[in-house]
Design a protein around this motif. Structure first.
Motif, PDB file in Angstrom:
ATOM      1  N   LYS A 103       0.889  -0.778   0.091  1.00 14.75           N
ATOM      2  CA  LYS A 103       0.116   0.099   0.228  1.00 14.75           C
ATOM      3  C   LYS A 103       0.580   0.955   0.450  1.00 14.75           C
ATOM      4  CE  LYS A 103      -4.118   2.131   2.718  1.00 14.75           C
ATOM      5  NZ  LYS A 103      -4.678   2.420   4.140  1.00 14.75           N
ATOM      6  N   ALA A 104       2.000   1.296   0.969  1.00 16.63           N
ATOM      7  CA  ALA A 104       2.718   2.306   1.071  1.00 16.63           C
ATOM      8  C   ALA A 104       3.167   2.541  -0.909  1.00 16.63           C
ATOM      9  CB  ALA A 104       4.108   2.413   2.270  1.00 16.63           C
ATOM     10  N   GLY A 105       3.456   1.287  -2.000  1.00 13.96           N
ATOM     11  CA  GLY A 105       4.631   1.903  -2.418  1.00 13.96           C
ATOM     12  C   GLY A 105       5.922   0.716  -3.000  1.00 13.96           C
ATOM     13  N   ALA A 106       5.588   0.078  -2.182  1.00 14.29           N
ATOM     14  CA  ALA A 106       6.830  -0.769  -1.897  1.00 14.29           C
ATOM     15  C   ALA A 106       7.485  -0.966  -3.585  1.00 14.29           C
ATOM     16  CB  ALA A 106       7.003  -1.916  -0.844  1.00 14.29           C
ATOM     17  N   ASP A 107       8.829  -1.739  -4.114  1.00 14.66           N
ATOM     18  CA  ASP A 107       9.034  -2.395  -4.622  1.00 14.66           C
ATOM     19  C   ASP A 107       8.871  -3.779  -5.091  1.00 14.66           C
ATOM     20  OD1 ASP A 107       9.203  -0.120  -7.207  1.00 14.66           O
ATOM     21  OD2 ASP A 107      10.698   0.149  -5.370  1.00 14.66           O
ATOM     22  N   ALA A 108       8.924  -4.185  -3.681  1.00 15.63           N
ATOM     23  CA  ALA A 108       9.341  -5.739  -3.231  1.00 15.63           C
ATOM     24  C   ALA A 108       9.439  -5.874  -2.327  1.00 15.63           C
ATOM     25  CB  ALA A 108      10.128  -6.072  -3.941  1.00 15.63           C
ATOM     26  N   ILE A 109       9.037  -6.904  -1.048  1.00 15.56           N
ATOM     27  CA  ILE A 109       8.991  -7.104   0.062  1.00 15.56           C
ATOM     28  C   ILE A 109      10.114  -8.133   0.421  1.00 15.56           C
ATOM     29  CG2 ILE A 109       6.046  -6.705   0.686  1.00 15.56           C
ATOM     30  CD1 ILE A 109       6.122  -9.873   0.627  1.00 15.56           C
ATOM     31  N   SER A 110      10.700  -9.035   1.736  1.00 16.80           N
ATOM     32  CA  SER A 110      11.312  -9.628   1.926  1.00 16.80           C
ATOM     33  C   SER A 110      11.302  -9.948   3.235  1.00 16.80           C
ATOM     34  CB  SER A 110      12.727  -9.096   1.715  1.00 16.80           C
ATOM     35  OG  SER A 110      14.085  -9.907   1.832  1.00 16.80           O
ATOM     36  N   ALA A 111      11.729 -11.731   3.488  1.00 12.42           N
ATOM     37  CA  ALA A 111      11.984 -11.822   4.580  1.00 12.42           C
ATOM     38  C   ALA A 111      12.754 -12.878   4.973  1.00 12.42           C
ATOM     39  CB  ALA A 111      10.355 -12.641   5.061  1.00 12.42           C
ATOM     40  N   THR A 112      13.174 -12.852   6.747  1.00  9.31           N
ATOM     41  CA  THR A 112      14.173 -14.189   6.673  1.00  9.31           C
ATOM     42  C   THR A 112      13.148 -14.678   6.964  1.00  9.31           C
ATOM     43  OG1 THR A 112      14.010 -13.186   9.104  1.00  9.31           O
ATOM     44  CG2 THR A 112      15.752 -12.352   7.652  1.00  9.31           C
ATOM     45  N   PRO A 113      14.058 -15.734   6.728  1.00 14.44           N
ATOM     46  CA  PRO A 113      13.150 -17.563   7.889  1.00 14.44           C
ATOM     47  C   PRO A 113      12.765 -16.467   8.779  1.00 14.44           C
ATOM     48  CG  PRO A 113      15.362 -17.791   6.847  1.00 14.44           C
ATOM     49  CD  PRO A 113      15.581 -16.389   6.979  1.00 14.44           C
ATOM     50  N   PRO A 114      11.817 -17.914   9.475  1.00 13.42           N
ATOM     51  CA  PRO A 114      11.051 -17.675  10.573  1.00 13.42           C
ATOM     52  C   PRO A 114      12.169 -17.550  11.638  1.00 13.42           C
ATOM     53  CG  PRO A 114       9.808 -19.191   9.183  1.00 13.42           C
ATOM     54  CD  PRO A 114      11.072 -18.716   8.593  1.00 13.42           C
ATOM     55  N   PRO A 115      11.669 -16.393  11.973  1.00 21.21           N
ATOM     56  CA  PRO A 115      13.030 -16.985  13.549  1.00 21.21           C
ATOM     57  C   PRO A 115      12.530 -16.996  14.385  1.00 21.21           C
ATOM     58  CG  PRO A 115      11.349 -14.162  13.502  1.00 21.21           C
ATOM     59  CD  PRO A 115      10.914 -15.364  12.412  1.00 21.21           C
ATOM     60  N   VAL A 116      14.280 -17.123  15.501  1.00 19.99           N
ATOM     61  CA  VAL A 116      14.141 -17.880  16.652  1.00 19.99           C
ATOM     62  C   VAL A 116      14.349 -19.283  16.011  1.00 19.99           C
ATOM     63  CG1 VAL A 116      12.810 -18.384  19.274  1.00 19.99           C
ATOM     64  CG2 VAL A 116      13.169 -15.849  18.485  1.00 19.99           C
ATOM     65  N   TYR A 117      13.034 -20.291  16.110  1.00 26.39           N
ATOM     66  CA  TYR A 117      12.264 -21.740  15.506  1.00 26.39           C
ATOM     67  C   TYR A 117      13.199 -21.945  14.477  1.00 26.39           C
ATOM     68  CZ  TYR A 117       9.760 -21.039  19.701  1.00 26.39           C
ATOM     69  OH  TYR A 117       9.761 -20.174  21.059  1.00 26.39           O
ATOM     70  N   ARG A 118      13.268 -23.499  15.015  1.00 28.05           N
ATOM     71  CA  ARG A 118      14.059 -24.109  13.456  1.00 28.05           C
ATOM     72  C   ARG A 118      12.806 -25.067  12.370  1.00 28.05           C
ATOM     73  NH1 ARG A 118      18.772 -21.561  12.304  1.00 28.05           N
ATOM     74  NH2 ARG A 118      20.632 -22.181  13.854  1.00 28.05           N
ATOM     75  N   TYR A 119      12.774 -24.311  11.189  1.00 29.02           N
ATOM     76  CA  TYR A 119      11.682 -25.444  10.017  1.00 29.02           C
ATOM     77  C   TYR A 119      12.127 -26.125   9.418  1.00 29.02           C
ATOM     78  CZ  TYR A 119       8.220 -22.795  13.358  1.00 29.02           C
ATOM     79  OH  TYR A 119       7.807 -21.941  14.233  1.00 29.02           O
ATOM     80  N   GLY A 120      11.353 -26.927   9.324  1.00 26.98           N
ATOM     81  CA  GLY A 120      12.096 -28.239   8.225  1.00 26.98           C
ATOM     82  C   GLY A 120      11.746 -27.374   6.286  1.00 26.98           C
ATOM     83  N   MET A 121      12.268 -27.661   5.853  1.00 32.05           N
ATOM     84  CA  MET A 121      11.685 -27.315   3.993  1.00 32.05           C
ATOM     85  C   MET A 121      10.240 -27.559   4.027  1.00 32.05           C
ATOM     86  SD  MET A 121      13.560 -26.119   1.163  1.00 32.05           S
ATOM     87  CE  MET A 121      15.065 -27.511   1.516  1.00 32.05           C
ATOM     88  N   GLU A 122       9.217 -28.186   4.505  1.00 33.68           N
ATOM     89  CA  GLU A 122       8.176 -27.347   4.121  1.00 33.68           C
ATOM     90  C   GLU A 122       7.223 -26.929   3.875  1.00 33.68           C
ATOM     91  OE1 GLU A 122       6.817 -29.217   0.747  1.00 33.68           O
ATOM     92  OE2 GLU A 122       8.707 -30.156   0.322  1.00 33.68           O
ATOM     93  N   GLU A 123       7.885 -26.945   5.956  1.00 36.07           N
ATOM     94  CA  GLU A 123       7.713 -26.017   6.656  1.00 36.07           C
ATOM     95  C   GLU A 123       7.908 -24.504   5.695  1.00 36.07           C
ATOM     96  OE1 GLU A 123       6.970 -27.886  11.250  1.00 36.07           O
ATOM     97  OE2 GLU A 123       8.872 -27.678  10.275  1.00 36.07           O
ATOM     98  N   THR A 124       9.095 -24.470   5.726  1.00 36.40           N
ATOM     99  CA  THR A 124      10.157 -22.595   5.317  1.00 36.40           C
ATOM    100  C   THR A 124       9.195 -22.660   4.216  1.00 36.40           C
ATOM    101  OG1 THR A 124      11.990 -23.502   6.357  1.00 36.40           O
ATOM    102  CG2 THR A 124      12.026 -21.852   5.283  1.00 36.40           C
TER     103      THR A 124
END
Length: 306
Positions: A103-124
């Motif tokens: 909504k603010a006009g970003a060209d893209a979004i980005s995200a780290t893997p889920p923080p704190v806990y470890r997740y498997g491939m399919e969960e990620t």
């Protein structure tokens, strides 16, 4: 249905992982933000990565992160491309931040893997699916060591099938991994190097540019690395990388975020303090930092920061 662009290589060049100008009460310093962005663009930044770890996102309230994205995009005013980091402690919060960034006009979004806990491939993969499918702007996955033992090439092969995922920020040290990833999708993948100290390594192995913390105080040096590489002048590119690394070594000694905020604050670009539990530099540390940056050649390139 997967969203399509003519080319996934949307982001090329130098993108500071923007520092967040913020008060101790958690209010965004709009004037400091505008001055910082103007300074970065003047010195060669091609755009910005907003609200990431360098921006101290995990120490900020959601409302402050939304305000940061809105005000930063307003200050950039179309003068560079903007990626907003929307990784959060919950998927619900991440989706909220993704919608607000679009909504603010970003060209893209980005995200780290889920923080704190470890997740498997399919969960990620499902995590990135939930974040990307709700907006109509591209997404860059942030591949770092939070993946644990997962193979980043296998992960990227899977997430590139998701709607809107165009590439990644690569913040790891195995550049053979980056090479392998660069060949996915027939090479139509947008790769941005993460480790500041090895931007040149990333470019050699297939990155289209870089996102970095210390780009904040020396975007021009990184632009010279990028420019020299693009022109095939590897000797100059290497020399500029070594110059950046000498300065990085000093910043790491004193804490990158608090050292960089100190430098800008003293020159009238008000960024506030590093978020707690970080402590202020002592008077002695401030003076020693300036002396060591002088010896590293920083003020030769940026005399206005002296």
């Amino acid at each position: 249905m997967k969203k399509e662009w003519n080319s996934n290589k949307i982001f090329k060049g130098i993108f500071p992982a923007l520092l967040t100008p913020i008060t101790e009460e958690g209010i965004i310093r709009r004037d400091g933000l505008k001055k910082l962005i103007d300074w970065e663009l003047y010195h060669g930044a091609d755009g910005f990565y907003i609200g990431g770890a360098t921006g101290e996102c995990y120490s900020m309230e959601t409302e402050a992160r939304e305000e940061l994205a809105k005000e930063a995009l307003r200050a950039i005013d179309g003068r560079g491309r903007c990626i907003v980091h929307i990784g959060a402690y919950s998927v619900r919060e991440g989706i909220r931040l993704a919608r607000q960034a679009e909504k603010a006009g970003a060209d893209a979004i980005s995200a780290t893997p889920p923080p704190v806990y470890r997740y498997g491939m399919e969960e990620t993969v499902d995590y990135y699916r939930q974040l990307s499918e709700d907006v109509d702007i591209p997404m860059l996955v942030y591949v770092n060591y939070m993946l644990g033992e997962q193979d980043p090439t296998v992960l990227m092969e899977k997430v590139l099938e998701l709607p809107g995922v165009i590439g990644m920020k690569f913040t790891r040290n195995d550049y053979y991994e980056l090479f392998r990833i660069s060949r996915l999708q027939g090479g139509n993948i947008n790769l941005l190097n993460g480790p500041d100290e090895t931007l040149l390594c990333g470019l050699v192995m297939g990155a289209d540019g870089g996102i970095g913390s210390t780009y904040n105080i020396m975007p021009g040096i990184y632009k010279k690395i990028y420019g020299a590489f693009r022109e095939g002048d590897m000797k100059s590119a290497r020399n500029w990388q070594f110059q950046a690394d000498n300065i990085i070594e000093v910043l790491l000694k004193y804490g990158q975020i608090r050292a960089m905020k100190f430098l800008f604050n003293r020159k009238g670009i008000s960024l506030g303090k590093a978020e707690k539990p970080a402590v202020d530099l002592s008077d002695g540390e401030e003076q020693q930092l300036l002396c060591e940056l002088e010896a590293a050649g920083y003020f030769r390139e940026y005399p206005e920061m002296k």
